[in-house]
Write a protein that holds these residues in place. Structure first.
Motif, PDB file in Angstrom:
ATOM      1  N   LEU A   1       0.876  -1.168   0.000  1.00 52.73           N
ATOM      2  CA  LEU A   1       0.000   0.000   0.000  1.00 52.73           C
ATOM      3  C   LEU A   1       0.909   1.212   0.000  1.00 52.73           C
ATOM      4  CD1 LEU A   1      -2.620   1.652   0.319  1.00 52.73           C
ATOM      5  CD2 LEU A   1      -2.413   1.315   2.803  1.00 52.73           C
TER       6      LEU A   1
ATOM      7  N   ARG B   1     -10.343  -1.251   1.140  1.00 48.44           N
ATOM      8  CA  ARG B   1      -9.683  -1.320  -0.167  1.00 48.44           C
ATOM      9  C   ARG B   1      -8.493  -2.281  -0.136  1.00 48.44           C
ATOM     10  NH1 ARG B   1     -12.405  -0.834  -3.691  1.00 48.44           N
ATOM     11  NH2 ARG B   1     -13.683  -1.772  -2.103  1.00 48.44           N
ATOM     12  N   THR B   2      -7.770  -2.277   0.985  1.00 49.66           N
ATOM     13  CA  THR B   2      -6.616  -3.173   1.098  1.00 49.66           C
ATOM     14  C   THR B   2      -7.066  -4.623   1.194  1.00 49.66           C
ATOM     15  OG1 THR B   2      -5.364  -1.416   2.209  1.00 49.66           O
ATOM     16  CG2 THR B   2      -4.519  -3.661   2.407  1.00 49.66           C
ATOM     17  N   ARG B   3      -8.168  -4.874   1.880  1.00 51.32           N
ATOM     18  CA  ARG B   3      -8.702  -6.236   1.946  1.00 51.32           C
ATOM     19  C   ARG B   3      -9.067  -6.733   0.543  1.00 51.32           C
ATOM     20  NH1 ARG B   3     -12.163  -5.391   5.548  1.00 51.32           N
ATOM     21  NH2 ARG B   3     -11.187  -6.384   7.359  1.00 51.32           N
TER      22      ARG B   3
ATOM     23  N   VAL C   1       3.209  -1.196   4.041  1.00 49.80           N
ATOM     24  CA  VAL C   1       2.708   0.154   3.812  1.00 49.80           C
ATOM     25  C   VAL C   1       3.912   1.079   3.737  1.00 49.80           C
ATOM     26  CG1 VAL C   1       2.363   0.549   6.299  1.00 49.80           C
ATOM     27  CG2 VAL C   1       1.168   1.991   4.635  1.00 49.80           C
TER      28      VAL C   1
ATOM     29  N   LEU D   1      -4.214  -1.173   9.933  1.00 47.08           N
ATOM     30  CA  LEU D   1      -3.604  -2.135   9.023  1.00 47.08           C
ATOM     31  C   LEU D   1      -2.993  -3.303   9.786  1.00 47.08           C
ATOM     32  CD1 LEU D   1      -1.976   0.309   6.458  1.00 47.08           C
ATOM     33  CD2 LEU D   1      -3.905  -1.233   6.039  1.00 47.08           C
TER      34      LEU D   1
ATOM     35  N   VAL E   1      -9.442   2.713   3.647  1.00 49.30           N
ATOM     36  CA  VAL E   1      -8.159   2.079   3.330  1.00 49.30           C
ATOM     37  C   VAL E   1      -8.167   0.601   3.702  1.00 49.30           C
ATOM     38  CG1 VAL E   1      -5.728   1.983   4.027  1.00 49.30           C
ATOM     39  CG2 VAL E   1      -6.755   4.164   3.379  1.00 49.30           C
TER      40      VAL E   1
ATOM     41  N   LEU F   1       2.211  -7.783   4.258  1.00 51.63           N
ATOM     42  CA  LEU F   1       1.491  -6.567   3.877  1.00 51.63           C
ATOM     43  C   LEU F   1       2.404  -5.400   4.229  1.00 51.63           C
ATOM     44  CD1 LEU F   1      -0.942  -4.813   3.076  1.00 51.63           C
ATOM     45  CD2 LEU F   1      -1.843  -5.143   5.399  1.00 51.63           C
TER      46      LEU F   1
ATOM     47  N   GLY G   1      -7.706  -5.588  -2.163  1.00 53.49           N
ATOM     48  CA  GLY G   1      -6.427  -5.727  -2.834  1.00 53.49           C
ATOM     49  C   GLY G   1      -5.749  -7.054  -2.528  1.00 53.49           C
TER      50      GLY G   1
ATOM     51  N   LEU H   1      -2.285   0.287  -4.644  1.00 55.88           N
ATOM     52  CA  LEU H   1      -2.068  -1.058  -4.137  1.00 55.88           C
ATOM     53  C   LEU H   1      -1.317  -1.815  -5.217  1.00 55.88           C
ATOM     54  CD1 LEU H   1      -5.518  -1.678  -2.468  1.00 55.88           C
ATOM     55  CD2 LEU H   1      -3.315  -1.853  -1.293  1.00 55.88           C
TER      56      LEU H   1
END
Length: 351
Positions: free
Chosen positions: A136, A254-256, A274, A288, A251, A272, A258, A145
């Protein structure tokens, strides 16, 4: 192996020396950063011409300081890396031209580094993780992402369709009368506020593609501020808290999404990650971290000193490329735009 890195893409002039320790891990030997916040604060944002002139005035001195603090000379360096974009083109030219001149004089290899790639690879410098991992990337100019499959091998899974996260923080700060740069001040105010007072939208929540949108959220904050004006200190704190909570929720969602997209193209990620200036936001890190635990992953976030633009990340990206024989010639261009998942050959790289 020791690499000198130069970063001048926006409003920080930075130079660093990075090497490889006896254990094979990355080692930061020096990391000098000179911020231009004072020069731009009165304008509420970065003025490109002022930024470029400021880089010219200090880059030579900062390079000399980085070498001195790394206890080496330019002759001890194995390669010279500079951010060649994306960024403000005037500033990019300053750093890249400096690196080219040093490369010509010393006959050391030149690495014209994608600034976004440098952010993407920072986790390998700090934590030595292997590929592939989900990144991210969240900063003032970029929200993406990305599946990081290898050096020079990136697949962008999602991006913002309007504002970047850091840009949204800065614009909301300016709207609420907070100083520049806005992100840290919004975070500070949010810590004192009630995140449930204002029912702000969570843009793109539930969408099947891992893209972001921040423009509507920014507008919602403005409308709430206008509705209750004049604002008290408590109002500002509550607006900041509500805005930050909406950003964090979006976020995480959206990351999930992604992560699901990542598994479809690259299997199980090693971590993961960032990176970028917004990675310094503690509420974002905590959320996160919870997502990482929920999905059985390790969260890697850079130390605060490496969240913003810095020379160490440029030097490390240069080192990673040099180890693979990816060097650039004197024709390597400065770029205002340079997508992370574009072909490296377009930048003049040669194996």
């Amino acid at each position: 192996m020791r690499i000198l890195g130069i970063e001048t893409t926006c409003d920080e002039t930075a130079a660093a020396v990075v090497g490889v320790g006896f254990d094979g891990r990355g080692e930061i030997l020096s990391n000098e950063v000179l911020s231009q916040i004072a020069e731009h604060a009165r304008y509420g944002g970065v003025v490109p011409e002022i930024a470029a002139r400021a880089h010219v005035e200090v880059v030579d001195r900062l390079v000399a300081r980085a070498l001195k603090n790394a206890n080496c000379t330019i002759n001890d360096i194995d390669g010279i890396a500079a951010a060649a974009g994306p960024g403000l083109i005037g500033g990019v030219l300053v750093g890249l031209t400096t690196a080219k001149a040093l490369s010509l004089v010393t006959r050391k290899p030149l690495m014209a580094v994608n600034h976004l790639e440098a952010h993407a690879l920072t986790a390998r410098l700090t934590d030595g993780i292997g590929f592939p991992y989900l990144l991210l990337l969240a900063s003032g100019g970029h929200t993406q992402l990305v599946a990081v499959k290898g050096v020079g091998d990136y697949v962008r899974l999602g991006t913002t369709i309007d504002d970047a996260i850091g840009e949204a923080f800065d614009k909301v700060a300016k709207l609420l009368g907070l100083p520049y740069p806005g992100g840290p001040h919004v975070e500070k105010e949010a810590a004192k506020g009630n995140p449930e007072r204002f029912n702000l939208p969570r843009p793109m929540m539930g969408r099947p593609e891992p893209n972001f949108s921040l423009s509507g959220l920014k507008t919602a904050v403005r409308l709430e501020a206008e509705r209750i004006a004049p604002l008290t200190q408590s109002d500002v704190a509550d607006l900041c808290a509500s805005f930050q909570a909406a950003i964090v929720d979006a976020v995480v969602d959206r990351t999930r999404v992604g992560l699901r997209a990542f598994r479809d193209i690259a299997g199980h990620p090693t971590a993961l990650v960032v990176a970028g200036g917004v990675a310094a936001n503690q509420a974002m890190r905590q959320a996160l971290q919870r997502l990482a635990v929920e999905t059985g992953l390790r969260l890697i976030a850079p130390p605060l000193s490496l969240c913003g633009d810095n020379g160490a990340m440029i030097a490390w990206a240069g080192l990673e490329r040099l180890r693979l024989g990816l060097i650039d010639d004197i024709s390597a261009p400065a770029r205002a735009r340079w997508p992370l998942d574009s072909s490296r050959d377009e930048a003049g790289a040669k194996a």
